[in-house]
Design an enzyme around this catalytic site. Structure first.
Site, short mmCIF file in Angstrom:
data_model
loop_
_atom_site.label_atom_id
_atom_site.label_comp_id
_atom_site.label_asym_id
_atom_site.label_seq_id
_atom_site.Cartn_x
_atom_site.Cartn_y
_atom_site.Cartn_z
N GLU A 1 0.86 -1.22 0.03
CA GLU A 1 0.03 0.24 0.15
C GLU A 1 0.86 1.34 0.01
O GLU A 1 0.95 2.11 0.99
CB GLU A 1 -0.86 -0.09 1.09
CG GLU A 1 -2.01 -1.15 1.00
CD GLU A 1 -2.77 -1.33 2.32
OE1 GLU A 1 -2.75 -0.52 3.33
OE2 GLU A 1 -3.80 -2.08 2.28
N GLU B 1 -5.13 -8.78 0.19
CA GLU B 1 -5.90 -8.25 1.55
C GLU B 1 -7.33 -8.19 1.20
O GLU B 1 -7.46 -7.42 0.30
CB GLU B 1 -5.25 -7.00 2.18
CG GLU B 1 -4.21 -7.01 3.00
CD GLU B 1 -3.50 -6.02 3.71
OE1 GLU B 1 -4.27 -5.16 4.18
OE2 GLU B 1 -2.36 -5.70 3.91
O1 IFM Z 1 -4.18 -3.48 9.25
C1 IFM Z 1 -4.15 -2.77 7.85
C2 IFM Z 1 -2.97 -3.45 6.95
O2 IFM Z 1 -1.61 -3.02 7.67
C3 IFM Z 1 -2.86 -2.47 5.78
N1 IFM Z 1 -4.30 -2.77 5.06
C4 IFM Z 1 -5.32 -2.38 5.56
C5 IFM Z 1 -5.33 -3.05 7.09
C6 IFM Z 1 -6.77 -2.59 7.85
O3 IFM Z 1 -6.61 -1.32 7.99
#
Ligand code: IFM
Length: 457
Positions: free
Chosen positions: A179, A365
């Site tokens: 990210e 994710e």
């Molecule tokens: O916890 C975070 C992760 O580190 C990165 N993506 C989003 C998740 C939830 O906020």
């Protein structure tokens, strides 16, 4: 609003609906679960420093102990195996490898920890998917300007080289950055993440340098890893205009420019989006000759982290982009306030596939946070998270059926953990962690994932 948690309202799913080589996993990250902050030669990270300032973290906590995965990793990998997953996404804490970010000699104890961890995955039939940067930059590098300083690119390449040299015999899948939008903008413009800066120009330079570091690390990884498969994991959002007005529609295109295309375009060889660049003026990053070609170094897959869509309105004078994300009413939301929209995931991936044609996409994710309650029987009956998971997997099946090359799904997250600025207030785990005792308990959502993956429903 429909009660989306009732089992009879949920789509029916089975693992056999997906290809037999589909990757099923959970994702985690080093600072969020490891703890062991001062152990075995780990250096200070920007998150250790950020958490130490009162007011930065909602509950005043830090990741110093977190889910104590540094000690409890065998039991955590057992959990991942028992779920029936075949892959596991984790990240390496850069300050465990180089306490000060760079150097000729790595911290052997740090390398040994990850070596044991990777062996533990392989022993349990879990394919390791490593992320090199999930936000825990060595503090020493921040003191030298952090990601806004181009020297950090060299340091990252050195770190990627060292890690891939030591672990590349056992890890095929490498994610350079998690990210980059968050690294750049949460950390350097909004100031809500480490290092806590609030400067738009700095954030843009950070975004550029992070992208260059991604491209420059790839040849180093490929040189050390036979059959390496490399990509980056982007947080992407489907967007909708708040109204049909020309102003809102144009604002949505601008927002898309910085939120999505600012990363997708250069990674796919198109350079930075011209419409965004034209707005940036003096805030535009310094780009050196050759940078764009390096950013566009071919990858093997695109990682997509999907959580929620955004509704965008024109907002003259608000920030450089003159846009605002608005909250509509009567929409299902998680405890974080994020809209629940499996259909948004379908729209997003259709768009990514159509506009960028990545050879393979992995949902690196996807997950949700709710206010979990531990029942008197010790069970965590998190029906909302279960429903979220089921519906997003149904959306994944729909995406695959459309011919979009989604090849894997990693749930965020295996464990409750340190949720950055929210501390331990927000739980994303399929497994509940009692942070007093470090006891792990599979929630109803985790039990559903296990039944789905093991086919014993
Ligand atoms: O916890 C975070 C992760 O580190 C990165 N993506 C989003 C998740 C939830 O906020």
């Amino acid at each position: 609003m429909m009660n989306n948690t009732r089992p009879d309202h949920l789509p029916q799913l089975k693992r056999a609906d997906f290809a037999s080589d589909f990757r099923w996993g959970c994702s985690t990250s080093s600072y969020q679960i490891e703890g062991g902050a001062n152990l075995d030669g780990r250096g200070e990270s920007i998150w250790d420093r950020f958490c130490a300032t009162p007011g930065h973290i909602r509950d005043g906590s830090s990741g110093a102990v977190a889910s104590d995965h540094y000690h409890l990793w065998p039991q955590d990998l057992d959990l991942a195996r028992e779920l029936g997953t075949n892959a596991y996404r984790f990240s390496i804490a850069w300050p465990r490898i180089f306490a000060e970010g760079r150097g000729k000699a790595p911290n052997q104890k740090g390398l040994d920890f990850y070596s044991r961890l990777v062996d533990g995955m392989l022993e349990r039939g879990l394919e390791p998917w490593v992320t090199l940067y999930h936000w825990d930059l060595p503090q020493t590098l921040q003191e030298q300007g952090g990601w806004a300083n181009r020297d950090t690119i060299d340091a990252f390449v050195g770190y990627a080289d060292m890690v891939s040299r030591h672990l590349g015999d056992r890890i095929q899948h490498w994610i350079t950055h998690n990210e980059p939008w968050c690294t750049a903008f949460h950390g350097n413009y909004e100031g809500v993440h480490a290092p806590g800066l609030k400067d738009f120009k700095t954030a843009l330079q950070v975004s550029h340098n992070v992208l260059v570091s991604h491209g420059r690390a790839i040849p180093a990884i490929r040189a050390n890893v036979a059959n390496a498969r490399v990509g980056a994991a982007l947080s992407l959002h489907p967007l909708k205009a708040a109204s049909d007005s020309a102003a809102d529609v144009a604002a949505t295109a601008r927002h898309d420019g910085l939120r999505n295309r600012w990363f997708l375009d250069p990674l796919h060889g198109r350079g930075y989006p011209a419409d965004v660049w034209a707005i940036l003026g003096d805030s535009a990053p310094m780009v050196q000759e050759g940078d764009l070609a390096q950013i566009a170094t071919p990858t093997d897959f695109l990682g997509v982290n999907y959580y929620f869509p955004e509704i965008v309105a024109d907002a003259p004078g608000v920030g450089v982009m003159s846009t605002r994300v608005i909250e509509t009413k009567n929409v299902e939301r998680t405890a974080f306030g994020w809209e629940v929209s499996p259909e948004g995931m379908v729209t997003l991936l259709e768009r990514v596939a159509r506009d960028y044609k990545p050879a393979e996409i992995y949902l690196t994710e996807n997950g949700s946070t709710y206010d979990d309650v531990v029942g008197s029987d010790g069970q965590i009956d998190d029906q909302q998270r279960r429903s979220y998971l089921v519906r997003h997997l149904a959306a994944t099946r729909e995406i695959v059926a459309k011919g979009i090359p989604v090849k894997g799904y990693f749930a965020w997250s295996l464990l409750d953990n340190f949720e950055w600025a929210e501390g331990y207030i927000r739980r994303f785990g399929l497994t509940h962690v009692d942070f007093q005792t470090q006891q792990r308990r599979l929630k109803a959502s985790g039990k559903w994932y296990r039944e789905f993956l093991r086919g014993d429903k």
